[in-house]
Design a protein around this motif. Structure first.
Motif, PDB file in Angstrom:
ATOM      1  N   SER A 101      62.954 -22.849  35.277  1.00 57.58           N
ATOM      2  CA  SER A 101      62.286 -24.124  35.509  1.00 57.58           C
ATOM      3  C   SER A 101      63.206 -25.301  35.172  1.00 57.58           C
ATOM      4  O   SER A 101      63.237 -26.298  35.898  1.00 57.58           O
ATOM      5  CB  SER A 101      61.006 -24.186  34.679  1.00 57.58           C
ATOM      6  N   VAL A 102      63.970 -25.167  34.099  1.00 58.46           N
ATOM      7  CA  VAL A 102      64.958 -26.200  33.752  1.00 58.46           C
ATOM      8  C   VAL A 102      66.051 -26.247  34.820  1.00 58.46           C
ATOM      9  O   VAL A 102      66.500 -27.331  35.210  1.00 58.46           O
ATOM     10  CB  VAL A 102      65.557 -25.937  32.353  1.00 58.46           C
ATOM     11  N   PHE A 103      66.456 -25.088  35.323  1.00 58.25           N
ATOM     12  CA  PHE A 103      67.444 -25.028  36.396  1.00 58.25           C
ATOM     13  C   PHE A 103      66.945 -25.771  37.634  1.00 58.25           C
ATOM     14  O   PHE A 103      67.715 -26.468  38.298  1.00 58.25           O
ATOM     15  CB  PHE A 103      67.761 -23.563  36.724  1.00 58.25           C
ATOM     16  N   HIS A 104      65.652 -25.656  37.930  1.00 56.03           N
ATOM     17  CA  HIS A 104      65.085 -26.353  39.089  1.00 56.03           C
ATOM     18  C   HIS A 104      65.011 -27.857  38.865  1.00 56.03           C
ATOM     19  O   HIS A 104      65.050 -28.613  39.838  1.00 56.03           O
ATOM     20  CB  HIS A 104      63.697 -25.809  39.415  1.00 56.03           C
ATOM     21  N   ILE A 105      64.887 -28.290  37.628  1.00 59.09           N
ATOM     22  CA  ILE A 105      64.920 -29.723  37.349  1.00 59.09           C
ATOM     23  C   ILE A 105      66.319 -30.262  37.625  1.00 59.09           C
ATOM     24  O   ILE A 105      66.484 -31.322  38.229  1.00 59.09           O
ATOM     25  CB  ILE A 105      64.488 -30.018  35.900  1.00 59.09           C
ATOM     26  N   ILE A 106      67.334 -29.501  37.230  1.00 55.43           N
ATOM     27  CA  ILE A 106      68.718 -29.922  37.430  1.00 55.43           C
ATOM     28  C   ILE A 106      69.111 -29.822  38.905  1.00 55.43           C
ATOM     29  O   ILE A 106      69.681 -30.752  39.461  1.00 55.43           O
ATOM     30  CB  ILE A 106      69.667 -29.083  36.544  1.00 55.43           C
ATOM     31  N   LYS A 111      66.619 -22.660  46.368  1.00 54.29           N
ATOM     32  CA  LYS A 111      65.601 -22.004  47.187  1.00 54.29           C
ATOM     33  C   LYS A 111      65.353 -20.568  46.760  1.00 54.29           C
ATOM     34  O   LYS A 111      64.213 -20.158  46.581  1.00 54.29           O
ATOM     35  CB  LYS A 111      66.029 -22.054  48.659  1.00 54.29           C
ATOM     36  N   LYS A 112      66.407 -19.795  46.563  1.00 53.21           N
ATOM     37  CA  LYS A 112      66.254 -18.379  46.243  1.00 53.21           C
ATOM     38  C   LYS A 112      65.581 -18.168  44.893  1.00 53.21           C
ATOM     39  O   LYS A 112      64.747 -17.280  44.742  1.00 53.21           O
ATOM     40  CB  LYS A 112      67.609 -17.679  46.280  1.00 53.21           C
ATOM     41  N   SER A 186      55.142 -24.144  43.730  1.00 54.10           N
ATOM     42  CA  SER A 186      56.421 -23.601  44.208  1.00 54.10           C
ATOM     43  C   SER A 186      56.414 -23.423  45.730  1.00 54.10           C
ATOM     44  O   SER A 186      57.424 -23.691  46.386  1.00 54.10           O
ATOM     45  CB  SER A 186      56.705 -22.264  43.534  1.00 54.10           C
ATOM     46  N   ALA A 187      55.294 -22.988  46.264  1.00 55.52           N
ATOM     47  CA  ALA A 187      55.202 -22.836  47.724  1.00 55.52           C
ATOM     48  C   ALA A 187      55.307 -24.199  48.407  1.00 55.52           C
ATOM     49  O   ALA A 187      55.960 -24.321  49.452  1.00 55.52           O
ATOM     50  CB  ALA A 187      53.895 -22.146  48.097  1.00 55.52           C
ATOM     51  N   ALA A 188      54.687 -25.207  47.830  1.00 62.04           N
ATOM     52  CA  ALA A 188      54.776 -26.550  48.421  1.00 62.04           C
ATOM     53  C   ALA A 188      56.205 -27.089  48.335  1.00 62.04           C
ATOM     54  O   ALA A 188      56.688 -27.721  49.278  1.00 62.04           O
ATOM     55  CB  ALA A 188      53.816 -27.497  47.700  1.00 62.04           C
ATOM     56  N   ALA A 189      56.885 -26.823  47.227  1.00 63.65           N
ATOM     57  CA  ALA A 189      58.272 -27.285  47.087  1.00 63.65           C
ATOM     58  C   ALA A 189      59.177 -26.572  48.094  1.00 63.65           C
ATOM     59  O   ALA A 189      60.116 -27.177  48.630  1.00 63.65           O
ATOM     60  CB  ALA A 189      58.760 -27.038  45.662  1.00 63.65           C
ATOM     61  N   LEU A 190      58.908 -25.311  48.367  1.00 61.45           N
ATOM     62  CA  LEU A 190      59.717 -24.583  49.361  1.00 61.45           C
ATOM     63  C   LEU A 190      59.418 -25.057  50.784  1.00 61.45           C
ATOM     64  O   LEU A 190      60.320 -25.106  51.619  1.00 61.45           O
ATOM     65  CB  LEU A 190      59.449 -23.089  49.268  1.00 61.45           C
ATOM     66  N   SER A 191      58.187 -25.423  51.047  1.00 58.10           N
ATOM     67  CA  SER A 191      57.824 -25.808  52.415  1.00 58.10           C
ATOM     68  C   SER A 191      58.352 -27.190  52.791  1.00 58.10           C
ATOM     69  O   SER A 191      58.453 -27.508  53.963  1.00 58.10           O
ATOM     70  CB  SER A 191      56.320 -25.779  52.588  1.00 58.10           C
ATOM     71  N   LYS A 192      58.717 -28.010  51.806  1.00 58.29           N
ATOM     72  CA  LYS A 192      59.222 -29.344  52.102  1.00 58.29           C
ATOM     73  C   LYS A 192      60.664 -29.309  52.588  1.00 58.29           C
ATOM     74  O   LYS A 192      61.207 -30.320  52.980  1.00 58.29           O
ATOM     75  CB  LYS A 192      59.122 -30.240  50.864  1.00 58.29           C
ATOM     76  N   ARG A 193      61.302 -28.163  52.545  1.00 60.22           N
ATOM     77  CA  ARG A 193      62.700 -28.068  52.982  1.00 60.22           C
ATOM     78  C   ARG A 193      62.788 -27.772  54.420  1.00 60.22           C
ATOM     79  O   ARG A 193      62.435 -26.950  55.065  1.00 60.22           O
ATOM     80  CB  ARG A 193      63.408 -27.015  52.157  1.00 60.22           C
TER      81      ARG A 193
END
Length: 193
Positions: A101-106, A111-112, A186-193
């Motif tokens: 989760s911290v990695f995703h903030i940075i 995506k993976k 997480s699904a919403a964050a992936l779908s915005k790409r």
């Protein structure tokens, strides 16, 4: 010359809009990643408190003398033991998932690792829901009993025990709701790409 300048100018305008939309998308993903981190902490606290509350639940009632006592402990029923194990496993998973989760903030465009989190979050949701649902069924029987099966209520005698096991279910079901939100986030964050 002027046509070439117009083409370059048009190209520059679309490029600046692309950079602006990429920056806005990264800001939204970063905000979602921060919310993901906060929700994981809430789920961690809920499952930790549930496991501790259930794992330390005991009550003894004297029967005529001090030497003959009735007792109620969480490990008398395998369902409560599996509830504690499920909450402990999910709590441990949440500690390790905080690093991602911290990695995703940075790096908000990862995506993976988000796909991996969705997969494991779904598995932990299933484990937590199974443990909490089974324990809820036993808590219901402890409160209401079942006259057809001659299972009597124990909550009239072991009131503190029943209050504590009922309270431990709250944190676990909070964890279930938070996991549902995490999967959707997480699904919403992936779908915005």
């Amino acid at each position: 010359m002027k046509a070439g300048a117009a083409i370059e100018l048009g190209h520059g305008e679309s490029n600046s809009k692309g950079i602006a939309s990429t920056t806005a998308s990264a800001g939204v993903n970063r905000g979602a990643s921060i919310l993901d981190f906060i929700l994981r902490i809430v789920a961690f606290l809920g499952t930790l408190v549930s496991a501790i509350a259930m794992g330390t639940t005991r009550e003894r009632l004297p029967f005529f003398t001090q030497f003959l006592q009735f007792r109620a402990e969480y490990d008398d029923l395998p369902t409560f033991t599996s509830f504690v194990v499920a909450n402990s496993v999910v709590c441990s998973y949440l500690v390790f998932s905080l690093a991602l989760s911290v990695f995703h903030i940075i790096r908000s465009n990862a995506k993976k690792s988000r796909i991996i989190l969705i997969f494991f979050d779904t598995a932990m949701l299933a484990l937590l829901m199974a443990g909490a649902s089974a324990a809820a069924a036993i808590v219901y029987l402890a409160h209401k009993g079942n006259a057809k099966a001659n299972w009597f209520t124990i909550c009239q005698q072991f009131n503190a025990f029943c209050e504590r096991i009922s309270g431990s279910l709250i944190g676990s079901f909070v964890g279930v709701v938070v996991f549902m939100l995490l999967i959707l986030l997480s699904a919403a964050a992936l779908s915005k790409r």
